[in-house]
Design a protein around this motif. Structure first.
Motif, mmCIF file in Angstrom:
data_model
loop_
_atom_site.group_PDB
_atom_site.id
_atom_site.type_symbol
_atom_site.label_atom_id
_atom_site.label_comp_id
_atom_site.label_asym_id
_atom_site.label_seq_id
_atom_site.Cartn_x
_atom_site.Cartn_y
_atom_site.Cartn_z
ATOM 1 N N GLU A 110 0.814 -1.226 0.000
ATOM 2 C CA GLU A 110 0.000 0.000 0.000
ATOM 3 C C GLU A 110 0.844 1.272 0.000
ATOM 4 O OE1 GLU A 110 -3.223 0.370 2.798
ATOM 5 O OE2 GLU A 110 -3.801 -1.728 2.480
ATOM 6 N N GLU A 111 1.859 1.303 0.840
ATOM 7 C CA GLU A 111 2.690 2.510 0.938
ATOM 8 C C GLU A 111 3.419 2.773 -0.373
ATOM 9 O OE1 GLU A 111 3.417 5.872 2.881
ATOM 10 O OE2 GLU A 111 2.161 4.264 3.661
ATOM 11 N N ASP A 112 3.924 1.720 -1.024
ATOM 12 C CA ASP A 112 4.599 1.874 -2.318
ATOM 13 C C ASP A 112 3.631 2.408 -3.371
ATOM 14 O OD1 ASP A 112 6.985 0.959 -1.293
ATOM 15 O OD2 ASP A 112 6.789 -1.069 -2.140
ATOM 16 N N VAL A 113 2.446 1.825 -3.437
ATOM 17 C CA VAL A 113 1.458 2.265 -4.429
ATOM 18 C C VAL A 113 1.103 3.730 -4.198
ATOM 19 C CG1 VAL A 113 -0.896 1.948 -5.296
ATOM 20 C CG2 VAL A 113 0.530 -0.049 -4.816
ATOM 21 N N LYS A 114 0.870 4.087 -2.956
ATOM 22 C CA LYS A 114 0.525 5.480 -2.634
ATOM 23 C C LYS A 114 1.650 6.423 -3.068
ATOM 24 C CE LYS A 114 0.086 6.441 1.716
ATOM 25 N NZ LYS A 114 -0.324 6.750 3.095
ATOM 26 N N ASN A 115 2.889 6.064 -2.755
ATOM 27 C CA ASN A 115 4.029 6.901 -3.151
ATOM 28 C C ASN A 115 4.169 6.994 -4.660
ATOM 29 O OD1 ASN A 115 4.761 7.592 -0.523
ATOM 30 N ND2 ASN A 115 6.073 5.792 -0.300
ATOM 31 N N PHE A 116 3.971 5.879 -5.365
ATOM 32 C CA PHE A 116 4.058 5.895 -6.829
ATOM 33 C C PHE A 116 2.978 6.778 -7.434
ATOM 34 C CE2 PHE A 116 6.220 1.515 -6.674
ATOM 35 C CZ PHE A 116 7.470 2.091 -6.686
ATOM 36 N N ILE A 117 1.788 6.755 -6.848
ATOM 37 C CA ILE A 117 0.705 7.606 -7.362
ATOM 38 C C ILE A 117 1.048 9.078 -7.137
ATOM 39 C CG2 ILE A 117 -1.708 8.294 -7.042
ATOM 40 C CD1 ILE A 117 -2.318 5.294 -6.499
ATOM 41 N N PHE A 118 1.547 9.417 -5.956
ATOM 42 C CA PHE A 118 1.952 10.802 -5.701
ATOM 43 C C PHE A 118 3.051 11.242 -6.671
ATOM 44 C CE2 PHE A 118 0.243 10.420 -1.206
ATOM 45 C CZ PHE A 118 -0.746 11.377 -1.374
ATOM 46 N N LYS A 119 4.041 10.392 -6.881
ATOM 47 C CA LYS A 119 5.133 10.740 -7.806
ATOM 48 C C LYS A 119 4.629 10.850 -9.243
ATOM 49 C CE LYS A 119 9.091 9.407 -5.116
ATOM 50 N NZ LYS A 119 9.211 10.727 -4.552
ATOM 51 N N ALA A 120 3.725 9.964 -9.632
ATOM 52 C CA ALA A 120 3.144 10.027 -10.972
ATOM 53 C C ALA A 120 2.390 11.341 -11.159
ATOM 54 C CB ALA A 120 2.209 8.838 -11.202
ATOM 55 N N PHE A 121 1.669 11.760 -10.134
ATOM 56 C CA PHE A 121 0.940 13.022 -10.218
ATOM 57 C C PHE A 121 1.898 14.207 -10.321
ATOM 58 C CE2 PHE A 121 -1.297 16.734 -8.562
ATOM 59 C CZ PHE A 121 -2.355 16.775 -9.457
ATOM 60 N N GLU A 122 3.016 14.132 -9.625
ATOM 61 C CA GLU A 122 4.030 15.194 -9.744
ATOM 62 C C GLU A 122 4.506 15.317 -11.183
ATOM 63 O OE1 GLU A 122 7.344 14.788 -7.047
ATOM 64 O OE2 GLU A 122 6.022 14.577 -5.321
ATOM 65 N N VAL A 123 4.739 14.181 -11.826
ATOM 66 C CA VAL A 123 5.163 14.184 -13.233
ATOM 67 C C VAL A 123 4.077 14.828 -14.096
ATOM 68 C CG1 VAL A 123 5.651 12.695 -15.228
ATOM 69 C CG2 VAL A 123 6.712 12.209 -13.020
ATOM 70 N N LEU A 124 2.831 14.426 -13.875
ATOM 71 C CA LEU A 124 1.714 14.986 -14.635
ATOM 72 C C LEU A 124 1.616 16.491 -14.420
ATOM 73 C CD1 LEU A 124 -0.846 14.544 -16.392
ATOM 74 C CD2 LEU A 124 -2.089 14.233 -14.241
ATOM 75 N N ASP A 125 1.736 16.921 -13.180
ATOM 76 C CA ASP A 125 1.655 18.343 -12.860
ATOM 77 C C ASP A 125 2.790 19.120 -13.537
ATOM 78 O OD1 ASP A 125 0.287 20.479 -11.485
ATOM 79 O OD2 ASP A 125 1.988 20.538 -10.095
ATOM 80 N N LEU A 126 3.999 18.577 -13.509
ATOM 81 C CA LEU A 126 5.128 19.233 -14.180
ATOM 82 C C LEU A 126 4.911 19.318 -15.687
ATOM 83 C CD1 LEU A 126 8.129 17.740 -12.183
ATOM 84 C CD2 LEU A 126 7.368 20.131 -12.198
ATOM 85 N N ARG A 127 4.348 18.266 -16.269
ATOM 86 C CA ARG A 127 4.047 18.297 -17.706
ATOM 87 C C ARG A 127 3.029 19.385 -18.024
ATOM 88 N NH1 ARG A 127 3.430 11.846 -19.139
ATOM 89 N NH2 ARG A 127 5.635 11.316 -18.941
ATOM 90 N N ARG A 128 2.021 19.493 -17.185
ATOM 91 C CA ARG A 128 0.992 20.524 -17.389
ATOM 92 C C ARG A 128 1.588 21.920 -17.263
ATOM 93 N NH1 ARG A 128 -3.738 17.635 -13.754
ATOM 94 N NH2 ARG A 128 -4.503 16.240 -15.388
ATOM 95 N N GLN A 129 2.436 22.133 -16.251
ATOM 96 C CA GLN A 129 3.083 23.430 -16.078
ATOM 97 C C GLN A 129 3.987 23.746 -17.259
ATOM 98 O OE1 GLN A 129 5.035 23.962 -12.251
ATOM 99 N NE2 GLN A 129 3.478 22.699 -11.261
ATOM 100 N N ASN A 130 4.716 22.750 -17.721
ATOM 101 C CA ASN A 130 5.609 22.927 -18.863
ATOM 102 C C ASN A 130 4.817 23.325 -20.107
ATOM 103 O OD1 ASN A 130 7.915 22.936 -20.438
ATOM 104 N ND2 ASN A 130 7.936 20.717 -20.713
ATOM 105 N N LYS A 131 3.689 22.658 -20.327
ATOM 106 C CA LYS A 131 2.847 22.971 -21.484
ATOM 107 C C LYS A 131 2.333 24.409 -21.398
ATOM 108 C CE LYS A 131 -1.249 21.354 -23.918
ATOM 109 N NZ LYS A 131 -2.368 20.402 -23.910
ATOM 110 N N GLU A 132 1.889 24.801 -20.206
ATOM 111 C CA GLU A 132 1.368 26.154 -20.008
ATOM 112 C C GLU A 132 2.462 27.202 -20.229
ATOM 113 O OE1 GLU A 132 -0.250 28.742 -16.265
ATOM 114 O OE2 GLU A 132 -0.918 26.652 -16.385
#
Length: 154
Positions: A110-132
């Protein structure tokens, strides 16, 4: 200001896994679940999903095939493949064909999955900021080119 909850789609043909996932993460994330790739596609068409986790071995369509099928219509969500089987070809295909961010094995921690989801969201957020920022830079360059042409003409 309240922080936005991450929208997570979990696709797995085993109802017990779906129930376990929802129970484990519903307090941390907005959880959407599907018991088939087709169901997952319907959710993607109706909900703003940030991170997708999919089981590899499902009837009709594998997790990799599911990820590959949504790349053109839903390219933004970060994809994580989960499988109970160690298959190096599946890992290679996941990365090359399905553009998978992470590969997790069952049973998941559970802890690994939660951390991977948070890190994946960070990547998504950075991609969105980069696009903007890229869009703003293009707009600023167009304005500068216009002003430079105006100065040349006067």
């Amino acid at each position: 200001m309240e922080e936005k909850k991450i929208n997570v789609l979990y696709v797995d043909d085993e109802p017990n896994n779906v129930t376990s996932f929802r129970a484990a993460f519903r307090r941390v994330f907005n959880i959407y679940t599907a018991e088939s790739a087709e169901e997952g596609m319907k959710i993607l068409d109706s909900e703003p999903i940030d991170v997708i986790l999919s089981d590899q071995r499902m009837p009709k369509m594998t997790g990799i095939e599911f990820f590959q099928s949504i790349l053109t219509t839903h390219p933004d969500p970060i994809r994580i493949l989960i499988t109970g089987y160690t298959d190096i070809n599946a890992v290679i295909d996941a990365i090359n064909v399905g553009q998978v961010y992470k590969y997790l094995s069952k049973p998941w921690n559970e802890e690994d999955v939660k951390n991977f989801i948070f890190k994946a969201f960070e990547v998504l957020d950075l991609r969105r900021q980069n696009k903007e920022l890229t869009e703003k830079l293009i707009e600023a360059n167009e304005k500068l080119e216009f002003l430079a042409r105006q100065n040349l003409l006067s």
